[in-house]
Design an enzyme around this catalytic site. Structure first.
Site, PDB file in Angstrom:
ATOM      1  N   ASP A  36       0.834  -1.197   0.000  1.00  0.00           N
ATOM      2  CA  ASP A  36       0.000   0.000   0.000  1.00  0.00           C
ATOM      3  C   ASP A  36       0.877   1.258   0.000  1.00  0.00           C
ATOM      4  O   ASP A  36       2.043   1.207   0.404  1.00  0.00           O
ATOM      5  CB  ASP A  36      -0.882   0.045   1.259  1.00  0.00           C
ATOM      6  CG  ASP A  36      -1.865  -1.117   1.303  1.00  0.00           C
ATOM      7  OD1 ASP A  36      -2.181  -1.664   0.233  1.00  0.00           O
ATOM      8  OD2 ASP A  36      -2.297  -1.458   2.419  1.00  0.00           O
TER       9      ASP A  36
HETATM   10  N1  URA Z   1      -1.231  -5.882   3.898  1.00  0.00           N
HETATM   11  C1  URA Z   1      -1.724  -4.627   3.885  1.00  0.00           C
HETATM   12  O1  URA Z   1      -2.756  -4.341   4.477  1.00  0.00           O
HETATM   13  N2  URA Z   1      -1.025  -3.680   3.232  1.00  0.00           N
HETATM   14  C2  URA Z   1       0.144  -3.930   2.585  1.00  0.00           C
HETATM   15  O2  URA Z   1       0.740  -3.010   2.017  1.00  0.00           O
HETATM   16  C3  URA Z   1       0.629  -5.236   2.617  1.00  0.00           C
HETATM   17  C4  URA Z   1      -0.073  -6.205   3.278  1.00  0.00           C
END
Ligand code: URA
Length: 240
Positions: free
Chosen positions: A106
């Site tokens: 993310d």
């Molecule tokens: N899980 C999440 O919620 N975000 C990420 O970036 C990776 C795994």
């Protein structure tokens, strides 16, 4: 002996456009085995020829594998009209070699991100069938307890009915943990934590398979992976 035209080697290695490469050769800025290259048409053994541009070596590699210590604030995409992308953190040559991120983190997640142009490798790393464990450090709002770890190990069913594979939860303190996943659903750690009544405040990927984030790599910096590290990233382990 894999033979390839010099201009194709340089283009594949992201040195520039065909036109730029033609100009580099014409201006004597490209050397092959320490001699100025006469023409882009010359065929070279990609494993043996020593090619340089402006005195800097250009190593031919069909596939590239890069470890990036991803900063928050960058999205995992090749291009984005509004956001900064992780590609902007690479140098121009690598960017021209068609790298993409192996799975996505993310925008606000930090840590280990692998970039490659090897689709088969990326598929192996991502596929839940490969059983490769990805570990994340998470800081959460809310108090973590043993029953959270038990629920994760049983396999959570998220609010929207999504079933998660059994996952590991190692509690470091009441609001810090390491989550181990063998799959990579959208916002998975955050959604799992929400399912347990916690909110993720900070998330960082620590490892993929047996490959750990090189902590000497400053946030936002990258380096190429060695053969052994590539193999490590594909390593599976039993348990969490
Ligand atoms: N899980 C999440 O919620 N975000 C990420 O970036 C990776 C795994």
């Amino acid at each position: 002996m894999p033979l390839m035209r010099l201009d194709k080697i340089l283009a594949d290695m992201g040195v520039g456009s065909r036109r730029e490469i033609k100009a580099l050769i014409k201006n004597g800025r490209v050397t092959v085995n320490n001699e100025a290259a006469a023409s882009g048409e010359m065929k070279l053994d990609t494993e043996r020829a020593e090619i340089s541009v402006d005195g800097l070596p250009v190593e031919y590699k069909e596939f590239r594998y890069v470890m990036l210590n991803k900063p928050a604030g960058y999205v995992c995409a090749s291009e984005d009209r509004r956001e900064r992308t992780v590609m902007e953190l690479l140098d121009g040559r690598l960017r021209r070699q068609g790298l993409f991120s192996v799975g996505r983190l993310d925008k606000d997640t930090e840590g280990l991100l692998i970039l490659t142009n090897d689709g088969d490798y990326a598929h192996r790393v991502i596929s839940p069938k490969s059983d490769i464990c990805k570990r994340y450090y998470a800081k959460v709002e809310g108090v973590l307890n043993r029953s959270d770890a038990e629920k994760m190990l049983e396999g959570l069913v998220l609010g929207d009915g999504t079933r998660c594979l059994p996952a590991g939860l190692e509690i470091i303190s009441e609001n810090e943990c390491v989550v181990s996943l063998r799959e990579g659903k959208y916002h998975q750690v955050k959604r799992m934590m929400a399912c347990l009544g916690k909110r993720v405040q900070y998330l960082k990927r620590l490892s993929i398979g047996g490959l750990m984030l090189d902590e000497r790599l400053a946030i936002g910096r990258w380096r190429e992976l060695g053969e052994e590290e590539i193999a490590l990233s594909l390593r599976t382990e039993n348990g969490y």
